[in-house]
Design an enzyme around this catalytic site. Structure first.
Site, PDB file in Angstrom:
ATOM      1  N   GLY A   1       0.785  -1.075  -0.079  1.00 35.00           N
ATOM      2  CA  GLY A   1       0.017   0.051   0.059  1.00 35.00           C
ATOM      3  C   GLY A   1       0.691   1.362   0.002  1.00 35.00           C
ATOM      4  O   GLY A   1       2.141   1.227   0.204  1.00 35.00           O
TER       5      GLY A   1
ATOM      6  N   CYS B   1       5.260  -6.224   1.541  1.00 38.59           N
ATOM      7  CA  CYS B   1       5.473  -4.801   1.558  1.00 38.59           C
ATOM      8  C   CYS B   1       4.836  -3.873   2.542  1.00 38.59           C
ATOM      9  O   CYS B   1       5.201  -4.122   4.028  1.00 38.59           O
ATOM     10  CB  CYS B   1       5.147  -4.353   0.249  1.00 38.59           C
ATOM     11  SG  CYS B   1       5.917  -2.526  -0.030  1.00 38.59           S
ATOM     12  N   TYR B   2       3.842  -3.178   2.402  1.00 34.93           N
ATOM     13  CA  TYR B   2       3.215  -2.338   3.430  1.00 34.93           C
ATOM     14  C   TYR B   2       2.535  -3.131   4.609  1.00 34.93           C
ATOM     15  O   TYR B   2       2.986  -3.107   5.732  1.00 34.93           O
ATOM     16  CB  TYR B   2       2.138  -1.430   3.138  1.00 34.93           C
ATOM     17  CG  TYR B   2       1.139  -0.735   4.003  1.00 34.93           C
ATOM     18  CD1 TYR B   2       1.765   0.466   4.501  1.00 34.93           C
ATOM     19  CD2 TYR B   2       0.238  -1.470   4.673  1.00 34.93           C
ATOM     20  CE1 TYR B   2       1.070   1.037   5.569  1.00 34.93           C
ATOM     21  CE2 TYR B   2      -0.560  -0.588   5.830  1.00 34.93           C
ATOM     22  CZ  TYR B   2      -0.045   0.407   6.126  1.00 34.93           C
ATOM     23  OH  TYR B   2      -0.906   1.172   7.091  1.00 34.93           O
TER      24      TYR B   2
ATOM     25  N   HIS C   1       7.798  -7.904  -3.226  1.00 33.06           N
ATOM     26  CA  HIS C   1       6.616  -8.446  -3.830  1.00 33.06           C
ATOM     27  C   HIS C   1       6.495  -9.657  -4.554  1.00 33.06           C
ATOM     28  O   HIS C   1       6.922  -9.916  -5.657  1.00 33.06           O
ATOM     29  CB  HIS C   1       6.064  -7.473  -5.183  1.00 33.06           C
ATOM     30  CG  HIS C   1       5.300  -6.023  -4.125  1.00 33.06           C
ATOM     31  ND1 HIS C   1       4.430  -5.970  -3.773  1.00 33.06           N
ATOM     32  CD2 HIS C   1       6.323  -5.101  -3.979  1.00 33.06           C
ATOM     33  CE1 HIS C   1       4.172  -4.818  -3.316  1.00 33.06           C
ATOM     34  NE2 HIS C   1       5.268  -4.145  -3.352  1.00 33.06           N
TER      35      HIS C   1
ATOM     36  N   GLU D   1       4.200 -11.487  -5.606  1.00 30.86           N
ATOM     37  CA  GLU D   1       3.279 -11.734  -6.767  1.00 30.86           C
ATOM     38  C   GLU D   1       3.637 -11.318  -8.154  1.00 30.86           C
ATOM     39  O   GLU D   1       2.772 -11.445  -9.205  1.00 30.86           O
ATOM     40  CB  GLU D   1       1.822 -11.075  -6.084  1.00 30.86           C
ATOM     41  CG  GLU D   1       1.787  -9.572  -6.096  1.00 30.86           C
ATOM     42  CD  GLU D   1       2.486  -8.953  -4.816  1.00 30.86           C
ATOM     43  OE1 GLU D   1       3.205  -9.560  -4.337  1.00 30.86           O
ATOM     44  OE2 GLU D   1       2.160  -7.645  -4.689  1.00 30.86           O
TER      45      GLU D   1
ATOM     46  N   ASP E   1     -16.949 -12.002 -21.844  1.00 27.59           N
ATOM     47  CA  ASP E   1     -17.615 -11.632 -20.550  1.00 27.59           C
ATOM     48  C   ASP E   1     -19.194 -11.783 -20.409  1.00 27.59           C
ATOM     49  O   ASP E   1     -19.629 -12.679 -19.581  1.00 27.59           O
ATOM     50  CB  ASP E   1     -17.311 -10.279 -20.027  1.00 27.59           C
ATOM     51  CG  ASP E   1     -15.662 -10.080 -20.215  1.00 27.59           C
ATOM     52  OD1 ASP E   1     -15.112 -10.974 -20.287  1.00 27.59           O
ATOM     53  OD2 ASP E   1     -15.315  -9.007 -20.238  1.00 27.59           O
TER      54      ASP E   1
ATOM     55  N   LYS F   1      -9.606 -11.870 -17.112  1.00 24.16           N
ATOM     56  CA  LYS F   1     -10.046 -12.355 -18.372  1.00 24.16           C
ATOM     57  C   LYS F   1      -9.806 -13.803 -18.802  1.00 24.16           C
ATOM     58  O   LYS F   1     -10.671 -14.871 -19.109  1.00 24.16           O
ATOM     59  CB  LYS F   1      -9.471 -11.566 -19.542  1.00 24.16           C
ATOM     60  CG  LYS F   1      -9.928 -11.790 -21.121  1.00 24.16           C
ATOM     61  CD  LYS F   1     -11.411 -10.692 -20.879  1.00 24.16           C
ATOM     62  CE  LYS F   1     -11.639 -10.774 -22.575  1.00 24.16           C
ATOM     63  NZ  LYS F   1     -12.947  -9.501 -22.307  1.00 24.16           N
TER      64      LYS F   1
END
Ligand code: XMP
Length: 513
Positions: A55, A82-83, A169, A171, A227, A369
């Site tokens: 964040g 992180c944060y 991070h 991710e 979608d 997606k």
């Protein structure tokens, strides 16, 4: 929900949705929630693990998003990123300070390989850092498990309490072994079995929709895109004839597209739903007659779409729910601690505010997606629909330069059909973000047989892009372009020249208008 689940608490970082997606890639269900989700709610959800996101805030500043310290006493494993890592350190008595040297980008981190979090990860590994504040000292009971030359606590843990934190991070793909780390957390530390699959998501969602909708009436504006098609099929499976799909054929679709959509969703298709196809082609062409300005064309198409949809909605009568195919990237976070607000007008160019519905149903709002495509396959939607490339709401209206006429639509549809066929035949579509034909407004002299022609030029475009904000012109093999060009001039009446657009975005855009 009884299935095993990881929850991500959102502290406002940019990559939050990516964390959830990575966890789902481990076949574990994952949801993102605001950072201030109550402890009671967390207990009720009974997750196998909790991940704190990054964040933009600084933990020791006033008004920074915090969570109750008791979260660490629930016996649920926590991973702070992180944060989130600084928050864990701060709340548990460690020292968090402004770092003398900020770290940003790919950074070599040295790890303690005995940590469960770093099982099978190299001792020195490249991680993505992005911080100006750091943990100077880990809290009591924690050991430091990673560092960089300028970051003394790049990771820390208290394995007895199942608390883990990383400054980098895991991710993002730039953290080369980040996926292994997340897998270690989810599987080895949280003890998930990894049994969740897209079919579980599909089944659970269908059941949830049934509960929510009850005996109510549901309306879906179906565009034929991936979608809205996947959302419609899910609804059809959940509530059958309570669902009405309204498909507005504005005459600006790709060749055969209207019939393809009808074949799947209409009375001959496999789904038991009410399907209304509105053939509004003439109506749109009339409105567009003489209009050449791109934004004016867009507005007319959007507005007319709404009018047609409204008319149909009125005929159906009181509708309780409106289905939208909103997916995760469409979801706008409305700020820290607030649940996500939906661009309810995102799809199909904006739906009317005053359609009489109680609520919006968005079964895909957690998915990316490619996850939507997976769900589509689970639902048995034909591959050609599931694999559709993105197509703009105003359709061919923005792939025809200048005035739109039925004749020009026919030309661009036929040329586009041939181009797509040749790309598919040659098997060069992998990696292309979008590819299509557009009709330039340029006419030029040609010679066909012994005749002089004065016809239109078609432009072919293909781009590689991941976010559609920037794009590179794709290098389609010359033979493929040559064959497509040859077929187009021979088979499409009114075209005597084919051009290939090799401009990137920027400075061009992907579409032509
Ligand atoms: P541009 O042309 O801006 O396109 O580079 C980026 C992406 O957005 C799509 N696009 C649209 N989609 N309504 C839509 O629903 C529009 O008016 C519109 N204009 C562009 C385009 O197809 C590409 O994927």
């Amino acid at each position: 929900m009884s299935q095993e689940m990881i929850i991500v608490l959102d502290f406002g970082g940019q990559y939050n949705q990516l964390i959830a997606r990575r966890v789902r890639e481990c076949n574990v269900y994952c949801e993102v929630h605001p950072y201030n989700l109550s402890l009671d709610k967390i207990k009720e959800m009974n997750p196998k693990g909790i991940i704190f996101t990054g964040g933009p805030d600084v933990v020791y500043d006033e008004d920074s998003p915090l969570c109750p310290k008791e979260i660490f006493e629930l016996g649920i494993p926590v991973l702070g990123i992180c944060y989130g890592s600084q928050l864990m350190a701060y709340l548990l008595g460690g020292k968090v300070e402004k770092a003398p040297v900020s770290e940003y980008g790919k950074t070599e981190v040295t790890l303690d390989k005995s940590s469960k979090l770093f099982k099978k990860v190299n001792r020195k590994t490249i991680c993505w850092m992005s911080h100006t504040v750091y943990i100077k000292e880990a809290p009591e009971g924690f050991s430091v498990t990673a560092n960089t030359p300028v970051c003394p606590v790049a990771a820390m843990e208290n394995p007895d309490k199942n608390l883990y934190a990383v400054q980098f991070h895991p991710e993002v793909v730039h953290t080369v072994e980040g996926m292994k780390m997340l897998q270690n957390f989810v599987m080895n530390i949280c003890g998930c079995s990894g049994s969740w699959k897209m079919d579980s998501f599909v089944e659970t969602t269908i059941e949830e929709i049934r509960q929510k909708v009850g005996t109510g009436k549901v309306l879906c504006a179906l565009s034929g895109g991936v979608d809205s098609s996947v959302a419609a099929v899910m609804l059809a499976k959940a509530v059958g004839k309570q669902l009405t799909c309204v498909f507005v054929d504005h005459g600006l679709l790709r060749k055969n597209e209207g019939d393809e959509v009808e074949a799947v969703f209409g009375p001959e298709g496999p789904y038991d739903l009410n399907f209304i196809r509105v053939n509004a082609q003439e109506r749109f062409y009339n409105k567009l007659a003489g209009v050449t300005e791109p934004e004016a064309k867009r507005k007319i198409i959007g507005e007319e779409f709404i009018r047609v949809f409204e008319e149909e909605a009125k005929k159906i009568g009181a509708v309780d729910f409106l289905v939208q195919g909103t997916i995760y990237p469409d979801v706008i976070e409305s700020g820290l601690g607030k649940s996500a607000t939906i661009k309810s007008h995102h799809n199909v160019g904006g739906l009317p505010d005053y359609v009489d519905f109680k609520e919006i149903v968005e079964p895909l709002r957690l998915l990316f997606k490619d996850e939507v495509r997976k769900a589509g396959r689970e639902l048995g939607i034909p591959e050609y629909l599931v694999n559709r490339q993105p197509f703009p709401g105003p359709g061919l209206g923005i792939r025809i330069i200048g005035e739109v006429t039925a004749e020009k639509v026919r030309i661009v549809q036929d040329a586009d059909f041939i181009y797509r066929e040749e790309i598919a035949n040659a098997g060069v579509d992998t990696g292309l973000g979008q590819y299509f034909a557009a009709l330039t407004n340029m006419r030029s002299v040609g010679v066909m047989g012994d005749e002089r022609t004065y016809d239109y030029a078609i432009a072919l475009r293909a781009v590689c892009t991941s976010d559609f904000m920037t794009a590179d012109a794709a290098q389609i093999p010359w033979e493929v372009l040559g064959k497509a060009a040859n077929r187009i001039v021979n088979e499409v009446k009114g075209v005597n020249r084919v051009l290939y657009d090799c401009t990137s975005k920027p400075p061009a855009t992907i579409e032509f208008e």
